[in-house]
Design an enzyme around this catalytic site. Structure first.
Site, PDB file in Angstrom:
ATOM      1  N   SER A 125      13.620   1.310 -28.219  1.00 48.84           N
ATOM      2  CA  SER A 125      13.760   0.068 -27.591  1.00 48.84           C
ATOM      3  C   SER A 125      15.221  -0.408 -27.251  1.00 48.84           C
ATOM      4  CB  SER A 125      13.219  -1.174 -28.289  1.00 48.84           C
ATOM      5  OG  SER A 125      13.577  -1.105 -29.398  1.00 48.84           O
ATOM      6  N   GLU A 126      16.138   0.260 -27.845  1.00 52.54           N
ATOM      7  CA  GLU A 126      17.611  -0.211 -27.751  1.00 52.54           C
ATOM      8  C   GLU A 126      18.407   0.570 -26.732  1.00 52.54           C
ATOM      9  OE1 GLU A 126      19.170  -2.118 -31.616  1.00 52.54           O
ATOM     10  OE2 GLU A 126      17.570  -0.793 -32.223  1.00 52.54           O
TER      11      GLU A 126
END
Length: 319
Positions: A125-126
């Protein structure tokens, strides 16, 4: 007698006790340490990598994208945006003074800066990347090859990328806040109200958790000691489980690393969920759910004035 006139009557005595002194004060809180000596080649390499968007899988996101040094080391968002354009599930803490925290991430799952960096680069997600890709990309860049050779005998490796970034982050110390100057003996640097705010901060028990050189960041605590914060807020998320996600121990449910209060006045919004948009809101939540008390309006104002003295400097300028 009103709190204002009570303070006014005590001002001469209080001022005498807290007058300027050449020696550091014997206080529970301590000023920030000096920036540690680091290998300058590793620091400069780490600075370049900190601002390198190619660490992310699609070259869209660098460490500096979410940790903006001009914004107190955070990004003024409740949730930062990952490489895919979607918001993360937890608030981004400031990178300033992160090296002084005893754990990294809100749930404390990383015990070093290097481990934290390792996780962020690979996070789906990053940055969404992987270390094989990162090492290949950096190795193919002649400038980076030279920088790595100057900084490390074995050149470009995953461990050296992580170490260079961590070495740079260890230099991100926001020194010279007015409160630090006060602790170092310049007691006239704070106004009387700010000194009273510090006293209220101690009297109400805020200092029980926000302690140590980083004024936090050195212990875990349940969010909602004196009430069910999550029930009141509603819309529970997985991130609300806190340290439970790491240990699976029921006692760690809703337990988080206590955040540092350094630079707190310039790092809104607050808490792991970014729910408090202002410092005033954050103080209200802390009093209700952590202390189980309702402060007078005067005391709340004094504490906020004190918290604003914790803003430090970077590059010779206030954050």
């Amino acid at each position: 007698m009103s709190p204002f006139f009570h303070r006014l009557l005590l001002a001469p005595l209080f001022g005498l006790c807290l007058s300027a002194s050449a020696a550091p004060l014997n206080e529970a809180l301590k000023p920030l340490p000096a920036v540690p000596q680091q290998n300058p080649f590793q620091v400069e390499l780490g600075r370049q990598l900190f601002n390198e968007p190619r660490l992310s899988v699609d070259s869209s996101l660098s460490c500096a994208s979410c940790h903006r040094l001009e914004n107190g080391g955070a990004d003024n968002k409740a949730f930062s945006i990952g490489f895919a354009g979607l918001p993360l599930t937890i608030n981004t803490p400031s990178v300033f003074n992160a090296s002084l925290n005893f754990r990294q991430f809100w749930n404390g799952r990383a015990d070093t800066l290097e481990t934290q960096i390792h996780g962020v680069v690979q996070s789906p997600s990053e940055m969404g990347s992987d270390w094989e890709h990162v090492v290949q990309m950096l190795s193919a860049d002649p400038a980076y090859r030279t920088s790595f050779t100057n900084a490390y005998p074995d050149g470009v490796t995953m461990n050296n990328v992580q170490n260079a970034l961590a070495t740079y982050e260890r230099t991100l110390i926001s020194a010279n806040s007015r409160f630090d100057q006060y602790l170092q003996g310049d007691t006239d640097i704070l106004t009387l109200d700010e000194k009273y705010g510090y006293q209220r901060f101690k009297d109400y028990g805020c200092i029980a958790c926000h302690q140590g050189v980083n004024i936090g960041g050195n212990m875990f605590q349940k969010f909602g000691v004196m009430g069910d914060y999550f029930k009141t807020r509603g819309n529970p998320t997985e991130a609300d489980l806190g340290r439970y996600l790491v240990t699976k121990d029921e006692e760690d449910r809703n337990v988080f690393k206590v955040p540092s209060l350094r630079n707190v006045a310039v790092t809104a919004p607050y808490f792991h969920d970014g729910s408090a948009k202002t410092l005033e809101e954050a103080v209200d939540v802390m009093f209700k759910f952590q202390l189980g008390r309702i402060p007078s309006a005067d005391d709340k104002t004094l504490i906020i004035k004190f918290l604003k003295t914790l803003t430090g400097e970077w590059g010779g300028k206030p954050l």
